[in-house]
Design an enzyme around this catalytic site. Structure first.
Site, PDB file in Angstrom:
ATOM      1  N   TYR A 152       7.481  -0.947  12.106  1.00  0.00           N
ATOM      2  CA  TYR A 152       7.681   0.046  11.038  1.00  0.00           C
ATOM      3  C   TYR A 152       8.933   0.886  11.327  1.00  0.00           C
ATOM      4  O   TYR A 152       9.752   1.122  10.438  1.00  0.00           O
ATOM      5  CB  TYR A 152       6.438   0.937  10.964  1.00  0.00           C
ATOM      6  CG  TYR A 152       6.481   2.007   9.890  1.00  0.00           C
ATOM      7  CD1 TYR A 152       6.246   1.686   8.551  1.00  0.00           C
ATOM      8  CD2 TYR A 152       6.726   3.340  10.212  1.00  0.00           C
ATOM      9  CE1 TYR A 152       6.265   2.659   7.568  1.00  0.00           C
ATOM     10  CE2 TYR A 152       6.752   4.326   9.235  1.00  0.00           C
ATOM     11  CZ  TYR A 152       6.522   3.981   7.914  1.00  0.00           C
ATOM     12  OH  TYR A 152       6.547   4.962   6.939  1.00  0.00           O
TER      13      TYR A 152
HETATM   14  P1  NDP Z   1       0.581   4.880   0.010  1.00  0.00           P
HETATM   15  O1  NDP Z   1      -0.093   3.829   0.817  1.00  0.00           O
HETATM   16  O2  NDP Z   1      -0.250   5.857  -0.727  1.00  0.00           O
HETATM   17  O3  NDP Z   1       1.589   4.223  -1.048  1.00  0.00           O
HETATM   18  C1  NDP Z   1       2.272   3.036  -0.824  1.00  0.00           C
HETATM   19  C2  NDP Z   1       2.715   2.514  -2.172  1.00  0.00           C
HETATM   20  O4  NDP Z   1       3.507   1.332  -1.996  1.00  0.00           O
HETATM   21  C3  NDP Z   1       1.559   2.159  -3.078  1.00  0.00           C
HETATM   22  O5  NDP Z   1       1.813   2.639  -4.386  1.00  0.00           O
HETATM   23  C4  NDP Z   1       1.562   0.645  -3.064  1.00  0.00           C
HETATM   24  O6  NDP Z   1       1.068   0.172  -4.301  1.00  0.00           O
HETATM   25  C5  NDP Z   1       3.046   0.370  -2.921  1.00  0.00           C
HETATM   26  N1  NDP Z   1       3.324  -0.994  -2.471  1.00  0.00           N
HETATM   27  C6  NDP Z   1       2.918  -1.598  -1.331  1.00  0.00           C
HETATM   28  N2  NDP Z   1       3.334  -2.879  -1.320  1.00  0.00           N
HETATM   29  C7  NDP Z   1       4.011  -3.079  -2.478  1.00  0.00           C
HETATM   30  C8  NDP Z   1       4.679  -4.197  -3.052  1.00  0.00           C
HETATM   31  N3  NDP Z   1       4.722  -5.397  -2.431  1.00  0.00           N
HETATM   32  N4  NDP Z   1       5.266  -4.058  -4.258  1.00  0.00           N
HETATM   33  C9  NDP Z   1       5.225  -2.871  -4.905  1.00  0.00           C
HETATM   34  N5  NDP Z   1       4.623  -1.772  -4.413  1.00  0.00           N
HETATM   35  C10 NDP Z   1       4.019  -1.896  -3.212  1.00  0.00           C
HETATM   36  O7  NDP Z   1       1.517   5.648   1.037  1.00  0.00           O
HETATM   37  P2  NDP Z   1       2.710   6.704   0.815  1.00  0.00           P
HETATM   38  O8  NDP Z   1       2.708   7.233  -0.548  1.00  0.00           O
HETATM   39  O9  NDP Z   1       2.655   7.640   1.926  1.00  0.00           O
HETATM   40  O10 NDP Z   1       3.961   5.744   1.050  1.00  0.00           O
HETATM   41  C11 NDP Z   1       5.143   5.833   0.257  1.00  0.00           C
HETATM   42  C12 NDP Z   1       6.339   5.695   1.170  1.00  0.00           C
HETATM   43  O11 NDP Z   1       6.342   6.807   2.071  1.00  0.00           O
HETATM   44  C13 NDP Z   1       6.357   4.445   2.040  1.00  0.00           C
HETATM   45  O12 NDP Z   1       7.666   3.903   2.048  1.00  0.00           O
HETATM   46  C14 NDP Z   1       6.005   4.978   3.424  1.00  0.00           C
HETATM   47  O13 NDP Z   1       6.550   4.182   4.450  1.00  0.00           O
HETATM   48  C15 NDP Z   1       6.652   6.339   3.368  1.00  0.00           C
HETATM   49  N6  NDP Z   1       6.179   7.320   4.330  1.00  0.00           N
HETATM   50  C16 NDP Z   1       4.855   7.670   4.379  1.00  0.00           C
HETATM   51  C17 NDP Z   1       4.419   8.594   5.308  1.00  0.00           C
HETATM   52  C18 NDP Z   1       2.983   8.976   5.438  1.00  0.00           C
HETATM   53  O14 NDP Z   1       2.608   9.574   6.474  1.00  0.00           O
HETATM   54  N7  NDP Z   1       2.119   8.692   4.457  1.00  0.00           N
HETATM   55  C19 NDP Z   1       5.355   9.253   6.227  1.00  0.00           C
HETATM   56  C20 NDP Z   1       6.734   8.835   6.068  1.00  0.00           C
HETATM   57  C21 NDP Z   1       7.117   7.915   5.151  1.00  0.00           C
HETATM   58  P3  NDP Z   1       0.261  -1.199  -4.537  1.00  0.00           P
HETATM   59  O15 NDP Z   1      -0.611  -1.419  -3.357  1.00  0.00           O
HETATM   60  O16 NDP Z   1      -0.446  -0.921  -5.815  1.00  0.00           O
HETATM   61  O17 NDP Z   1       1.310  -2.247  -4.706  1.00  0.00           O
END
Ligand code: NDP
Length: 241
Positions: A152
């Protein structure tokens, strides 16, 4: 600060967490939202909640044809694209010796190639109109080497390099490119679904809320056109990184 009213914003990863919170926050600013993720039902529910200024386009960012269709539908429906919020991402921690390379390949395809694909698909539109923003959700793990999540952390370092290099390629064309790097956010990524559990994290200053990150998105996008926030790092007060 500039008004965001009327801006057409594509959000990937809009079905939960940071993406969903940002959709709601930008809707309050008067933006038109294109909601992308794989979970069609969650996207439809969010679009219904926001109203006619939101369009749900189920999209897997690992599939180039779906990304192309996402951008084409945005332009067909709203007439233009102003902002790409490339936010979709997945998280896999753990020891390299015990990990699953196929799962890592999926992580890289979403966190890294997904960002590349989405930027590639929107750039012709932004270049043609000589304006626009590409904002990518990175992580504190893209700024420092975090040893308990090496794949990651490597993916988010790649995102950092992409943001910094793409920014220089398109800056003179009037396009801004920035990275938003949160620390721990208490949401679905960590298995937090109950509001009470999220509230406990916030009370302990151990996590950010998804809504805190959404507020930072507004801050970055609302800067006047001569200002680029290239990197914004935000941490929960007690995160020891
Ligand atoms: P979530 O798990 O809530 O959201 C992740 C999102 O990514 C979901 O909407 C999921 O939707 C989508 N996703 C995953 N795979 C795919 C795909 N193949 N195509 C399209 N969409 C996809 O976590 P966060 O909101 O926290 O994550 C959002 C971003 O923030 C990410 O990039 C994460 O790395 C980053 N981040 C998060 C942190 C945390 O602590 N939560 C800290 C720092 C950064 P679906 O499954 O419906 O496709």
């Amino acid at each position: 600060m500039q008004s965001l009213s009327g801006k057409v914003v594509i959000i990937t990863g809009a079905s939960s967490g940071i993406g969903a919170a940002t959709a709601r926050r930008l809707a309050a600013e008067g933006c038109k939202l294109v909601l992308a993720a794989r979970s069609a039902e969650k996207l439809a529910a969010l679009a219904a909640e926001i109203g006619p200024d939101a369009l749900a386009v189920p999209t897997d960012v690992t599939v180039a044809a779906e990304v192309a269709r996402l951008v084409a539908q945005s332009v067909a429906h709203f007439g233009r694209v102003d902002v790409l919020f490339a936010n979709a991402g997945i998280y896999i921690p753990g020891q390299v010796s015990e990990g699953d390379p196929d799962a890592w390949a999926q992580l890289v395809d979403v966190n890294v190639n997904g960002v590349f694909r989405c930027a590639h698909a929107v750039l012709p539109h932004l270049l043609a109109q000589h304006s626009g923003d590409i904002l990518v959700t990175s992580s504190i793990s893209g700024h420092i080497d975090i040893h308990w999540e090496p794949i990651y952390s490597a993916s988010k370092h790649a995102v950092q390099t992409f943001v910094h290099t793409l920014r220089r390629q398109v800056a003179e064309a009037g396009i801004r490119v920035g990275s938003l790097a949160p620390g721990r956010v208490a949401n679905e990524l960590w298995g937090f679904h109950e509001q009470s559990a999220i509230d406990a994290q916030i009370a302990a200053h151990a996590s950010l809320r998804s809504e805190d990150v959404a507020e930072a998105v507004v801050f970055m996008l609302a800067q006047p056109s001569h200002v680029t926030i290239r990197d914004l790092v935000m941490l929960p007060q007690n995160q020891d990184l």
